[in-house]
Design a protein around this motif. Sequence first.
Motif, PDB file in Angstrom:
ATOM      1  N   ALA A 102      65.434  11.350   9.149  1.00  0.00           N
ATOM      2  CA  ALA A 102      65.323  12.787   9.377  1.00  0.00           C
ATOM      3  C   ALA A 102      66.690  13.476   9.399  1.00  0.00           C
ATOM      4  N   GLU A 103      67.713  12.797   9.917  1.00  0.00           N
ATOM      5  CA  GLU A 103      69.048  13.401  10.010  1.00  0.00           C
ATOM      6  C   GLU A 103      69.799  13.397   8.687  1.00  0.00           C
ATOM      7  N   SER A 104      69.375  12.550   7.750  1.00  0.00           N
ATOM      8  CA  SER A 104      70.136  12.419   6.502  1.00  0.00           C
ATOM      9  C   SER A 104      69.347  12.830   5.263  1.00  0.00           C
ATOM     10  N   ALA A 105      68.092  13.220   5.442  1.00  0.00           N
ATOM     11  CA  ALA A 105      67.248  13.533   4.280  1.00  0.00           C
ATOM     12  C   ALA A 105      67.819  14.667   3.433  1.00  0.00           C
ATOM     13  N   HIS A 106      68.594  15.547   4.051  1.00  0.00           N
ATOM     14  CA  HIS A 106      69.161  16.670   3.289  1.00  0.00           C
ATOM     15  C   HIS A 106      70.176  16.204   2.243  1.00  0.00           C
ATOM     16  N   LEU A 107      70.623  14.961   2.343  1.00  0.00           N
ATOM     17  CA  LEU A 107      71.594  14.429   1.392  1.00  0.00           C
ATOM     18  C   LEU A 107      70.936  13.957   0.091  1.00  0.00           C
ATOM     19  N   PHE A 108      69.603  13.869   0.098  1.00  0.00           N
ATOM     20  CA  PHE A 108      68.914  13.240  -1.025  1.00  0.00           C
ATOM     21  C   PHE A 108      68.071  14.215  -1.823  1.00  0.00           C
ATOM     22  N   THR A 109      67.952  13.917  -3.096  1.00  0.00           N
ATOM     23  CA  THR A 109      67.057  14.674  -3.973  1.00  0.00           C
ATOM     24  C   THR A 109      65.624  14.213  -3.807  1.00  0.00           C
ATOM     25  N   GLY A 110      65.444  12.927  -3.558  1.00  0.00           N
ATOM     26  CA  GLY A 110      64.105  12.366  -3.392  1.00  0.00           C
ATOM     27  C   GLY A 110      64.185  10.875  -3.193  1.00  0.00           C
ATOM     28  N   GLY A 111      63.017  10.250  -3.218  1.00  0.00           N
ATOM     29  CA  GLY A 111      62.957   8.806  -3.005  1.00  0.00           C
ATOM     30  C   GLY A 111      61.792   8.198  -3.749  1.00  0.00           C
ATOM     31  N   SER A 160      71.493  12.227  -6.367  1.00  0.00           N
ATOM     32  CA  SER A 160      71.526  13.125  -7.517  1.00  0.00           C
ATOM     33  C   SER A 160      70.181  13.158  -8.227  1.00  0.00           C
ATOM     34  N   ALA A 161      69.892  14.309  -8.796  1.00  0.00           N
ATOM     35  CA  ALA A 161      68.644  14.460  -9.549  1.00  0.00           C
ATOM     36  C   ALA A 161      68.627  13.550 -10.771  1.00  0.00           C
ATOM     37  N   ALA A 162      69.792  13.336 -11.379  1.00  0.00           N
ATOM     38  CA  ALA A 162      69.866  12.506 -12.582  1.00  0.00           C
ATOM     39  C   ALA A 162      69.521  11.052 -12.269  1.00  0.00           C
ATOM     40  N   SER A 163      70.077  10.522 -11.179  1.00  0.00           N
ATOM     41  CA  SER A 163      69.796   9.127 -10.830  1.00  0.00           C
ATOM     42  C   SER A 163      68.341   8.959 -10.392  1.00  0.00           C
ATOM     43  N   PHE A 164      67.801   9.966  -9.711  1.00  0.00           N
ATOM     44  CA  PHE A 164      66.393   9.942  -9.308  1.00  0.00           C
ATOM     45  C   PHE A 164      65.493   9.899 -10.537  1.00  0.00           C
ATOM     46  N   GLN A 165      65.767  10.748 -11.497  1.00  0.00           N
ATOM     47  CA  GLN A 165      64.957  10.794 -12.710  1.00  0.00           C
ATOM     48  C   GLN A 165      65.067   9.491 -13.493  1.00  0.00           C
TER      49      GLN A 165
END
Length: 418
Positions: free
Chosen positions: A181-190, A144-149
């Motif tokens: 590469a197969e799961s990056a679409h699940l994430f907002t960022g790192g 989520s963007a909130a947890s990333f921020q």
Amino acid sequence: MSATLVIGGGVVGATTLLELASRGEHATLVEAAHEPGLGASFANGGMLTPSMPQPWNTPGVWKHLLGSLFDPHAALKLNLTALPSYGRWGLEFLRNSSPARHRRATEAIYLLASYSMKRMDAIERANLIEFDQASAGTMAVFASAASFQYAVEAAERLAPLGLEFETVSATGTFGIEPHLAESAHLFTGGIRYPGDRSGDARKFTSECIRRSIERGGKLRMGLKAKGVVLKGGQIAGVRTQEGILPAKRVVICAGAQSPGLLRNLGLRLSVKPVKGYSITYQLPDHADLPRLPVIDEEMHAAVVPIGKRIRVVGTAEFAGFDRRLSAARLANLDRIFARLYPSLVHRTIGRDRVEWAGLRPMSADGLPFIGASPVNGLYLNTGHGFLGWTMAAGSAALLADIMLGHEPVIDPQPYRYR
């Protein structure tokens, strides 16, 4: 008579013994098991992460714990049957979740963890030990963007104290770790933390003890400490199943068992067990392993390459001293592994799989207890929670400075008996 008895053969006790022996102190480590590192150090997260100093009692944690009572997949899980055993400690845990208290604890943990990394460097240089160590850092990923921020802001607050970090986009995560590469679409960022490390904590524990013995340290395995013995208000030794071991000083490094060793002295130590799980896979030598540990922050879980093994580790279960393996919690780790690395999961089918649960010694405010107790000659080095290995070397050096009357490198006040 040994001048000092160190109670507990995990990573904290082992580094304490090594620090004392290296300074010429006559010290003996006492451990109930027949091998060192069979408790919380056995198959833990395998990471040294000063990047993760935030105690688990984050502001608003009570909502998550309340919701977890009937949710088997919750990252922080409170078992209803164990609830009474956490009574007073639980209230302190919640009281210390205020923003101001949580922030102070986070900063103090970071300073100790950062110092500990320097002490780890010194141990490796002086002892030439091997424990499947790697220094590629770690990376946390966020759905989520909130947890990333929230995590970015937390890292920015620690940057003035020395924390290095790099934020990356979702596609940037698999630039750092191609297996994503197969799961990056699940994430907002790192967020990548280059100062973190990884390795085998149990191997490290055994190596520290081996080097301690070379420097004059002694080892008593299979000897269970049952309590501390006083004579005239001064430490006289430790009571065991074989009688009393005499000593001038005692250091309690017994993890979640530490409070029980102090009850006969009338001392209360605000430390409770919090169960963590891991699954470890042995992979073939030719396997293409991940480059670095990847942490799913929202699930308190990680996938960690250790030598030719992959360890999936995480979650926190408030279940008292119950070390039984929960099928639901292990299935939770399986789901996290499959979510992050679907291709790697297929390569582990049919491979050796070791399931494990250990009890982290968690203090009510998240800070370890390091230093003198109210009893003359009795010292504490316990309550490190989920960062036991991360803080072990620094804690041992800080304790040795206090015991031997040397000026500590960092301020010992946050870790005093309280």
